[in-house]
Design a protein around this motif. Sequence first.
Motif, PDB file in Angstrom:
ATOM      1  N   ASP A  14       0.838  -1.201   0.000  1.00  0.00           N
ATOM      2  CA  ASP A  14       0.000   0.000   0.000  1.00  0.00           C
ATOM      3  C   ASP A  14       0.874   1.252   0.000  1.00  0.00           C
ATOM      4  OD1 ASP A  14      -2.479   1.239  -0.074  1.00  0.00           O
ATOM      5  OD2 ASP A  14      -2.632   1.380   2.099  1.00  0.00           O
ATOM      6  N   MET A  15       1.898   1.249  -0.836  1.00  0.00           N
ATOM      7  CA  MET A  15       2.842   2.362  -0.873  1.00  0.00           C
ATOM      8  C   MET A  15       2.444   3.371  -1.955  1.00  0.00           C
ATOM      9  SD  MET A  15       4.791   1.532   1.587  1.00  0.00           S
ATOM     10  CE  MET A  15       6.033   2.793   1.427  1.00  0.00           C
ATOM     11  N   TYR A  16       2.776   4.653  -1.688  1.00  0.00           N
ATOM     12  CA  TYR A  16       2.501   5.729  -2.636  1.00  0.00           C
ATOM     13  C   TYR A  16       3.717   6.649  -2.728  1.00  0.00           C
ATOM     14  CZ  TYR A  16      -2.446   4.509  -2.496  1.00  0.00           C
ATOM     15  OH  TYR A  16      -3.634   3.849  -2.595  1.00  0.00           O
ATOM     16  N   ARG A  17       3.925   7.202  -3.912  1.00  0.00           N
ATOM     17  CA  ARG A  17       4.911   8.260  -4.107  1.00  0.00           C
ATOM     18  C   ARG A  17       4.138   9.571  -4.036  1.00  0.00           C
ATOM     19  NH1 ARG A  17       7.059   6.810  -8.781  1.00  0.00           N
ATOM     20  NH2 ARG A  17       5.425   7.840  -9.971  1.00  0.00           N
ATOM     21  N   LEU A  32      -0.789  11.440  -4.910  1.00  0.00           N
ATOM     22  CA  LEU A  32      -0.268  10.186  -4.377  1.00  0.00           C
ATOM     23  C   LEU A  32      -0.373   9.135  -5.469  1.00  0.00           C
ATOM     24  CD1 LEU A  32      -2.045  10.385  -0.909  1.00  0.00           C
ATOM     25  CD2 LEU A  32       0.321  10.955  -1.438  1.00  0.00           C
ATOM     26  N   THR A  33       0.780   8.722  -5.983  1.00  0.00           N
ATOM     27  CA  THR A  33       0.842   7.746  -7.060  1.00  0.00           C
ATOM     28  C   THR A  33       1.169   6.388  -6.455  1.00  0.00           C
ATOM     29  OG1 THR A  33       1.640   9.464  -8.559  1.00  0.00           O
ATOM     30  CG2 THR A  33       1.989   7.168  -9.238  1.00  0.00           C
ATOM     31  N   PRO A  34       0.332   5.377  -6.686  1.00  0.00           N
ATOM     32  CA  PRO A  34       0.610   4.057  -6.112  1.00  0.00           C
ATOM     33  C   PRO A  34       1.878   3.452  -6.710  1.00  0.00           C
ATOM     34  CG  PRO A  34      -1.363   3.997  -7.499  1.00  0.00           C
ATOM     35  CD  PRO A  34      -0.887   5.402  -7.468  1.00  0.00           C
ATOM     36  N   VAL A  35       2.683   2.868  -5.850  1.00  0.00           N
ATOM     37  CA  VAL A  35       3.926   2.215  -6.270  1.00  0.00           C
ATOM     38  C   VAL A  35       4.056   0.879  -5.553  1.00  0.00           C
ATOM     39  CG1 VAL A  35       5.138   4.381  -6.771  1.00  0.00           C
ATOM     40  CG2 VAL A  35       5.304   3.387  -4.489  1.00  0.00           C
ATOM     41  N   ASP A  36       4.890   0.019  -6.109  1.00  0.00           N
ATOM     42  CA  ASP A  36       5.182  -1.238  -5.430  1.00  0.00           C
ATOM     43  C   ASP A  36       6.330  -1.015  -4.443  1.00  0.00           C
ATOM     44  OD1 ASP A  36       7.585  -1.275  -6.900  1.00  0.00           O
ATOM     45  OD2 ASP A  36       6.832  -2.723  -8.357  1.00  0.00           O
ATOM     46  N   GLY A  39       9.287   0.899  -5.663  1.00  0.00           N
ATOM     47  CA  GLY A  39       9.105   2.266  -6.125  1.00  0.00           C
ATOM     48  C   GLY A  39       8.617   2.367  -7.556  1.00  0.00           C
ATOM     49  N   ASN A  40       8.300   1.237  -8.172  1.00  0.00           N
ATOM     50  CA  ASN A  40       7.781   1.248  -9.546  1.00  0.00           C
ATOM     51  C   ASN A  40       6.278   1.511  -9.533  1.00  0.00           C
ATOM     52  OD1 ASN A  40      10.341   0.463 -10.636  1.00  0.00           O
ATOM     53  ND2 ASN A  40       9.907  -1.621  -9.922  1.00  0.00           N
ATOM     54  N   ALA A  41       5.783   2.256 -10.524  1.00  0.00           N
ATOM     55  CA  ALA A  41       4.354   2.572 -10.599  1.00  0.00           C
ATOM     56  C   ALA A  41       3.520   1.302 -10.562  1.00  0.00           C
ATOM     57  CB  ALA A  41       4.068   3.363 -11.857  1.00  0.00           C
ATOM     58  N   ASP A  42       2.435   1.342  -9.798  1.00  0.00           N
ATOM     59  CA  ASP A  42       1.514   0.216  -9.647  1.00  0.00           C
ATOM     60  C   ASP A  42       0.199   0.601 -10.334  1.00  0.00           C
ATOM     61  OD1 ASP A  42      -0.246  -1.770  -8.893  1.00  0.00           O
ATOM     62  OD2 ASP A  42       0.103  -1.557  -6.744  1.00  0.00           O
ATOM     63  N   GLY A  43       0.047   0.186 -11.598  1.00  0.00           N
ATOM     64  CA  GLY A  43      -1.118   0.551 -12.389  1.00  0.00           C
ATOM     65  C   GLY A  43      -2.414  -0.092 -11.947  1.00  0.00           C
ATOM     66  N   SER A  44      -2.372  -1.018 -11.007  1.00  0.00           N
ATOM     67  CA  SER A  44      -3.601  -1.675 -10.554  1.00  0.00           C
ATOM     68  C   SER A  44      -4.379  -0.809  -9.556  1.00  0.00           C
ATOM     69  CB  SER A  44      -3.280  -3.038  -9.919  1.00  0.00           C
ATOM     70  OG  SER A  44      -2.564  -2.864  -8.705  1.00  0.00           O
ATOM     71  N   ARG A  45      -3.758   0.279  -9.086  1.00  0.00           N
ATOM     72  CA  ARG A  45      -4.437   1.187  -8.148  1.00  0.00           C
ATOM     73  C   ARG A  45      -4.461   2.590  -8.740  1.00  0.00           C
ATOM     74  NH1 ARG A  45      -1.296   1.314  -3.059  1.00  0.00           N
ATOM     75  NH2 ARG A  45       0.493   0.718  -4.320  1.00  0.00           N
TER      76      ARG A  45
END
Length: 128
Positions: A14-17, A32-36, A39-45
């Motif tokens: 549940d991390m965000y940049r 707040l951009t969701p990341v794994d 730190g890579n973008a998580d397009g599922s959120r």
Amino acid sequence: MSEQENEIRMNANDMYREETFTDNAVGTLRRLTPVDANGNADGSRSEQFMGSTQVMTQAGPLPLSFEIEATTLAQAIEGFGPAAREAFEKTMAELQELQRQQASSIVVPRGGSNTGGMGGPGGGIQIP
């Protein structure tokens, strides 16, 4: 409670940049951009937008923080004012309710033991 239950841990799923934008006048937007966990973008959120500002009241500045329903930064900028107004109205309604509850609370005097009943020796209520 065990030591494990007291342990403070971040949720890696549940991390965000966070990016911050401001007009240096009215307030601040946070994207707040969701990341794994890497730190890579998580397009599922979906991205989230949060706004913050402060309004002057008779009691001084009142900080407000609120979510803005938007999918782009441009939409968040456009939605900032209405979301801030809604947050202010909700906050003021909550403050008025707290004041109402406080004004209507029953004050029970503290005294000795309550062996004499109402108004009697040691009673909780005394009539002059």
